[in-house]
Design a protein around this motif. Sequence first.
Motif, PDB file in Angstrom:
ATOM      1  N   ASN A  85     -76.657   6.920  21.123  1.00 23.96           N
ATOM      2  CA  ASN A  85     -77.540   5.784  21.371  1.00 23.96           C
ATOM      3  C   ASN A  85     -77.326   4.699  20.321  1.00 23.96           C
ATOM      4  N   ASN A  86     -77.183   5.098  19.060  1.00 27.33           N
ATOM      5  CA  ASN A  86     -76.916   4.115  18.001  1.00 27.33           C
ATOM      6  C   ASN A  86     -75.575   3.408  18.228  1.00 27.33           C
ATOM      7  N   LEU A  92     -76.005   0.892  21.112  1.00 26.16           N
ATOM      8  CA  LEU A  92     -76.694  -0.319  20.668  1.00 26.16           C
ATOM      9  C   LEU A  92     -75.780  -1.203  19.822  1.00 26.16           C
ATOM     10  N   ALA A  93     -74.951  -0.593  18.989  1.00 24.19           N
ATOM     11  CA  ALA A  93     -74.007  -1.373  18.179  1.00 24.19           C
ATOM     12  C   ALA A  93     -73.010  -2.096  19.075  1.00 24.19           C
ATOM     13  N   THR A  94     -72.567  -1.426  20.133  1.00 23.19           N
ATOM     14  CA  THR A  94     -71.632  -2.050  21.068  1.00 23.19           C
ATOM     15  C   THR A  94     -72.300  -3.195  21.830  1.00 23.19           C
ATOM     16  N   GLN A  95     -73.557  -3.004  22.215  1.00 22.21           N
ATOM     17  CA  GLN A  95     -74.283  -4.069  22.896  1.00 22.21           C
ATOM     18  C   GLN A  95     -74.450  -5.291  21.991  1.00 22.21           C
ATOM     19  N   LEU A  96     -74.738  -5.055  20.732  1.00 21.76           N
ATOM     20  CA  LEU A  96     -74.862  -6.175  19.791  1.00 21.76           C
ATOM     21  C   LEU A  96     -73.536  -6.908  19.634  1.00 21.76           C
ATOM     22  N   LEU A  97     -72.447  -6.169  19.605  1.00 23.52           N
ATOM     23  CA  LEU A  97     -71.136  -6.802  19.520  1.00 23.52           C
ATOM     24  C   LEU A  97     -70.883  -7.672  20.744  1.00 23.52           C
TER      25      LEU A  97
END
Length: 135
Positions: A88-89, A92-97
């Motif tokens: 999940n972390n 979320l990091a990929t979505q922020l990118l």
Amino acid sequence: MARRNRANLAATRAAYDESVANYRESVLVAFQQVEDGLSGLVLLDQASKSQQTAVADSRRALDIANNRYVGGVTPTSTSLPLKPRCLNNERLATQLLGQQMTTSVFLVKALGGAWDASEIQHEQVKPALVQAVQQ
């Protein structure tokens, strides 16, 4: 004849004033879009750094739990809840990118840059070794 000339002059001035107002509005909208893009990138950068820390921490916790399991100290049930948290972390990091990239394109457009998909159609992006292993 004089009345018609005055009417034409008034109409021309009104058209000019309208053009100036439209131009000013376009400039203000462009400034607002640039400001939104810049502030968005700053906020997304901060969020991305925090999320990368969360990813690193969750990976470290998962590694510790797996090492304890391999060493026979704990059962596998201790590491199972950590796997979804780690994934999940990373998600979320990929979505922020992705949001950072989208905001960057928005900023380029706001600064007057053209974005034409046909220009980059022939470019081939190959993932780095680290990306390929993580997939």
